[in-house]
Design a protein around this motif. Structure first.
Motif, PDB file in Angstrom:
ATOM      1  N   LEU A 272      77.779  55.136  26.912  1.00 30.26           N
ATOM      2  CA  LEU A 272      78.811  56.304  26.725  1.00 30.26           C
ATOM      3  C   LEU A 272      80.277  55.039  25.870  1.00 30.26           C
ATOM      4  O   LEU A 272      80.673  54.347  26.482  1.00 30.26           O
ATOM      5  CB  LEU A 272      78.959  56.832  27.530  1.00 30.26           C
ATOM      6  N   LEU A 273      80.807  56.201  24.942  1.00 25.39           N
ATOM      7  CA  LEU A 273      81.889  55.509  24.491  1.00 25.39           C
ATOM      8  C   LEU A 273      82.814  56.772  24.206  1.00 25.39           C
ATOM      9  O   LEU A 273      82.637  57.941  23.712  1.00 25.39           O
ATOM     10  CB  LEU A 273      81.776  54.986  22.686  1.00 25.39           C
ATOM     11  N   LEU A 274      84.019  56.524  25.114  1.00 24.64           N
ATOM     12  CA  LEU A 274      84.790  57.631  25.337  1.00 24.64           C
ATOM     13  C   LEU A 274      86.177  57.226  24.673  1.00 24.64           C
ATOM     14  O   LEU A 274      86.795  55.970  24.646  1.00 24.64           O
ATOM     15  CB  LEU A 274      85.075  57.957  26.825  1.00 24.64           C
ATOM     16  N   LYS A 275      87.316  58.173  24.495  1.00 25.96           N
ATOM     17  CA  LYS A 275      88.362  57.966  23.656  1.00 25.96           C
ATOM     18  C   LYS A 275      89.503  57.685  24.778  1.00 25.96           C
ATOM     19  O   LYS A 275      90.222  56.831  24.306  1.00 25.96           O
ATOM     20  CB  LYS A 275      88.752  59.325  23.351  1.00 25.96           C
ATOM     21  N   SER A 276      89.415  57.992  25.969  1.00 27.37           N
ATOM     22  CA  SER A 276      90.413  57.553  27.116  1.00 27.37           C
ATOM     23  C   SER A 276      89.873  56.976  28.122  1.00 27.37           C
ATOM     24  O   SER A 276      88.849  57.280  28.696  1.00 27.37           O
ATOM     25  CB  SER A 276      91.360  58.645  27.315  1.00 27.37           C
ATOM     26  N   GLU A 277      90.743  55.977  28.859  1.00 25.56           N
ATOM     27  CA  GLU A 277      90.217  55.368  30.232  1.00 25.56           C
ATOM     28  C   GLU A 277      90.167  56.493  31.212  1.00 25.56           C
ATOM     29  O   GLU A 277      89.075  56.170  32.064  1.00 25.56           O
ATOM     30  CB  GLU A 277      91.202  54.354  30.383  1.00 25.56           C
ATOM     31  N   ASN A 278      90.980  57.454  31.321  1.00 29.75           N
ATOM     32  CA  ASN A 278      90.830  58.368  32.492  1.00 29.75           C
ATOM     33  C   ASN A 278      89.541  59.312  32.387  1.00 29.75           C
ATOM     34  O   ASN A 278      89.033  59.449  33.625  1.00 29.75           O
ATOM     35  CB  ASN A 278      92.121  59.380  32.307  1.00 29.75           C
ATOM     36  N   LEU A 279      89.199  59.782  31.092  1.00 24.55           N
ATOM     37  CA  LEU A 279      88.083  60.321  31.015  1.00 24.55           C
ATOM     38  C   LEU A 279      86.773  59.389  31.139  1.00 24.55           C
ATOM     39  O   LEU A 279      85.817  59.992  31.869  1.00 24.55           O
ATOM     40  CB  LEU A 279      88.019  60.851  29.557  1.00 24.55           C
ATOM     41  N   ALA A 280      87.024  58.259  31.222  1.00 23.45           N
ATOM     42  CA  ALA A 280      85.634  56.937  31.310  1.00 23.45           C
ATOM     43  C   ALA A 280      85.644  57.303  32.928  1.00 23.45           C
ATOM     44  O   ALA A 280      84.524  57.288  33.206  1.00 23.45           O
ATOM     45  CB  ALA A 280      86.133  55.711  30.573  1.00 23.45           C
ATOM     46  N   TRP A 281      86.673  57.083  33.618  1.00 23.92           N
ATOM     47  CA  TRP A 281      86.525  57.264  35.176  1.00 23.92           C
ATOM     48  C   TRP A 281      86.139  58.508  35.554  1.00 23.92           C
ATOM     49  O   TRP A 281      85.148  58.460  36.560  1.00 23.92           O
ATOM     50  CB  TRP A 281      88.075  56.910  35.853  1.00 23.92           C
ATOM     51  N   GLU A 282      86.411  59.445  35.034  1.00 25.13           N
ATOM     52  CA  GLU A 282      86.001  60.752  35.608  1.00 25.13           C
ATOM     53  C   GLU A 282      84.447  61.044  35.316  1.00 25.13           C
ATOM     54  O   GLU A 282      83.682  61.439  36.102  1.00 25.13           O
ATOM     55  CB  GLU A 282      86.769  62.066  34.760  1.00 25.13           C
ATOM     56  N   LEU A 283      84.197  60.553  34.164  1.00 28.74           N
ATOM     57  CA  LEU A 283      82.424  60.576  33.703  1.00 28.74           C
ATOM     58  C   LEU A 283      81.783  59.611  34.587  1.00 28.74           C
ATOM     59  O   LEU A 283      80.762  59.799  35.030  1.00 28.74           O
ATOM     60  CB  LEU A 283      82.437  60.471  32.405  1.00 28.74           C
ATOM     61  N   LYS A 284      82.337  58.515  34.964  1.00 30.77           N
ATOM     62  CA  LYS A 284      81.595  57.613  35.807  1.00 30.77           C
ATOM     63  C   LYS A 284      81.533  58.164  37.148  1.00 30.77           C
ATOM     64  O   LYS A 284      80.362  58.201  37.944  1.00 30.77           O
ATOM     65  CB  LYS A 284      82.588  56.299  35.990  1.00 30.77           C
ATOM     66  N   GLU A 285      82.321  58.925  37.570  1.00 28.66           N
ATOM     67  CA  GLU A 285      82.196  59.479  38.971  1.00 28.66           C
ATOM     68  C   GLU A 285      81.277  60.554  39.053  1.00 28.66           C
ATOM     69  O   GLU A 285      80.286  60.738  40.088  1.00 28.66           O
ATOM     70  CB  GLU A 285      83.540  59.975  39.447  1.00 28.66           C
ATOM     71  N   GLN A 286      81.045  61.409  38.022  1.00 25.43           N
ATOM     72  CA  GLN A 286      80.128  62.394  37.954  1.00 25.43           C
ATOM     73  C   GLN A 286      78.762  61.850  37.612  1.00 25.43           C
ATOM     74  O   GLN A 286      77.763  62.187  38.194  1.00 25.43           O
ATOM     75  CB  GLN A 286      80.424  63.246  36.601  1.00 25.43           C
ATOM     76  N   LEU A 287      78.646  60.675  36.963  1.00 23.19           N
ATOM     77  CA  LEU A 287      77.456  60.216  36.737  1.00 23.19           C
ATOM     78  C   LEU A 287      76.858  59.709  38.211  1.00 23.19           C
ATOM     79  O   LEU A 287      75.644  59.598  38.370  1.00 23.19           O
ATOM     80  CB  LEU A 287      77.523  59.128  35.649  1.00 23.19           C
ATOM     81  N   GLU A 288      77.741  58.927  38.961  1.00 26.94           N
ATOM     82  CA  GLU A 288      77.403  58.328  40.321  1.00 26.94           C
ATOM     83  C   GLU A 288      76.816  59.293  40.952  1.00 26.94           C
ATOM     84  O   GLU A 288      76.018  59.144  41.943  1.00 26.94           O
ATOM     85  CB  GLU A 288      78.462  57.581  40.557  1.00 26.94           C
ATOM     86  N   LYS A 289      77.505  60.525  40.979  1.00 27.63           N
ATOM     87  CA  LYS A 289      77.192  61.864  41.990  1.00 27.63           C
ATOM     88  C   LYS A 289      76.008  62.390  41.627  1.00 27.63           C
ATOM     89  O   LYS A 289      75.537  63.254  42.309  1.00 27.63           O
ATOM     90  CB  LYS A 289      78.345  62.487  42.107  1.00 27.63           C
ATOM     91  N   GLY A 290      75.531  62.101  40.324  1.00 28.78           N
ATOM     92  CA  GLY A 290      74.370  62.888  39.890  1.00 28.78           C
ATOM     93  C   GLY A 290      74.800  64.457  39.231  1.00 28.78           C
ATOM     94  O   GLY A 290      73.891  65.188  39.026  1.00 28.78           O
ATOM     95  N   GLU A 291      76.064  64.617  38.966  1.00 24.37           N
ATOM     96  CA  GLU A 291      76.427  65.863  38.538  1.00 24.37           C
ATOM     97  C   GLU A 291      76.246  65.708  37.085  1.00 24.37           C
ATOM     98  O   GLU A 291      76.243  66.902  36.454  1.00 24.37           O
ATOM     99  CB  GLU A 291      78.026  66.169  38.835  1.00 24.37           C
ATOM    100  N   LEU A 292      75.972  64.681  36.397  1.00 20.50           N
ATOM    101  CA  LEU A 292      76.127  64.628  34.927  1.00 20.50           C
ATOM    102  C   LEU A 292      75.172  63.422  34.684  1.00 20.50           C
ATOM    103  O   LEU A 292      75.156  62.236  35.186  1.00 20.50           O
ATOM    104  CB  LEU A 292      77.159  64.416  34.453  1.00 20.50           C
ATOM    105  N   SER A 293      74.337  63.542  33.630  1.00 20.89           N
ATOM    106  CA  SER A 293      73.507  62.366  32.924  1.00 20.89           C
ATOM    107  C   SER A 293      74.073  61.988  31.590  1.00 20.89           C
ATOM    108  O   SER A 293      74.835  62.965  31.141  1.00 20.89           O
ATOM    109  CB  SER A 293      72.170  62.714  32.752  1.00 20.89           C
TER     110      SER A 293
END
Length: 322
Positions: free
Chosen positions: A188-209
């Motif tokens: 995944l390539l994202l525009k901001s670091e904050n968004l990257a951390w948010e998506l990382k958390e969702q991916l690790e929780k299984g809320e998002l692929s």
């Protein structure tokens, strides 16, 4: 005595004239013989004709300084050669060339001239095969297209390698098909670091692929890539991405990785240890390699024959200084 329409040649007795009496008339009073005007014209025209022929032959044997080669009667000029040389990025420009530098320039000029001669032979073949009209000889686009068509025709009879030929080559050259450790990644390539951390958390929780993020067109995602086939080495990755891979386990999500393109999240799906690449992965690559070699050999054979069939003259002394 002068007769109308006659030119006095010289005074001779008849046996000494040495030419047919049909071309001579005699002055009964003075004993002079006169060469008829038609015969004089014949000799004049003959001399002019021979002079012109000599001039043409002389010109044909001496190249003007702006011509570096001639294929049959088609010249290649210095300007054409200069244009080709200028297209080479590696060509150096010397303000004051030493002997070795001059030799380097000369070698480059010869290489470029060889290329131009080969192209001219292909264009001659194109006209022979009616793939290029004489009226289109100065059209670069149509000439390029004609050369491509000739090369395609030359390759039509070249046989594509078989499975067995490719497999034999693989066994004989296994050392060519080894690789460093390879990785199968999702990215995944994202525009901001904050968004990257948010998506990382969702991916690790299984809320998002990553697939979900791609399909939903989540704002802030610049690109998402899932490639379940391609395996890549660290040499094919940005240095900062390659540096973090040894610390990642399979299915583990990387922390955001900053690059000039944005912030990356990487997931390793598969790791293939270093070693020989299995034949099925390189079969098509080997076939393409063998086919390219056959095409090249076929073209070189045609080129050798074509050079024998045409008159090619190169004026080497005009290659220096280019």
């Amino acid at each position: 005595m002068n007769l109308p329409g006659k030119i006095s040649y010289r005074k001779l007795s008849w046996p000494e004239a040495g030419v047919s009496g049909a071309n001579l008339e005699r002055n009964p009073a003075g004993g002079e013989f006169f060469l008829q005007r038609s015969t004089i014209n014949y000799f004049i025209y003959s001399i002019i004709f021979l002079t012109l022929i000599s001039s043409l032959l002389f010109c044909g044997c001496t190249s003007p300084q702006d011509v570096v080669a001639i294929i049959d009667d088609e010249p290649i000029t210095r300007n054409q050669l200069k244009t080709r040389l200028n297209a080479y990025d590696e060509k150096a420009t010397f303000a004051t060339a030493t002997d070795s530098e001059t030799q380097t320039q000369f070698t480059n000029a010869e290489a470029a001239l060889t290329q131009l001669i080969n192209e001219r032979l292909l264009l001659i073949e194109a006209r022979k095969l009616k793939l290029l009209a004489d009226s289109d000889r100065d059209d670069p686009g149509k000439c390029k297209q004609a050369i491509r068509k000739v090369l395609i025709r030359l390759g039509e009879k070249v046989v594509f390698p078989s499975y067995q030929e490719a497999f034999t080559y693989y066994n004989q050259h296994r050392n060519k098909f080894s690789s460093k450790t390879r990785y199968q990644l999702e990215h995944l390539l994202l525009k901001s670091e904050n968004l990257a951390w948010e998506l990382k958390e969702q991916l690790e929780k299984g809320e998002l692929s990553i697939a979900d993020a791609t399909h939903r067109q989540t704002p802030g995602i610049q690109s998402a890539k899932i490639d379940n086939q391609r395996l890549i080495t660290v040499d094919e990755m940005p240095v900062v991405v390659a540096a973090i891979l040894p610390d990642l386990k399979i299915n583990q999500i990387s922390p955001p990785i900053a690059t000039p393109y944005g912030f990356h999240l990487i997931i390793i799906r598969k790791i293939v240890p270093a070693g020989n690449i299995p034949f099925p992965e390189v079969e098509n690559r080997i076939k393409d390699l063998l086919f390219a070699e056959r095409l090249k050999k076929n073209y070189q054979n045609w080129l050798e024959l074509s050079r024998k069939q045409h008159t090619i003259k190169i004026y080497h002394k005009y290659l220096s200084g280019l």
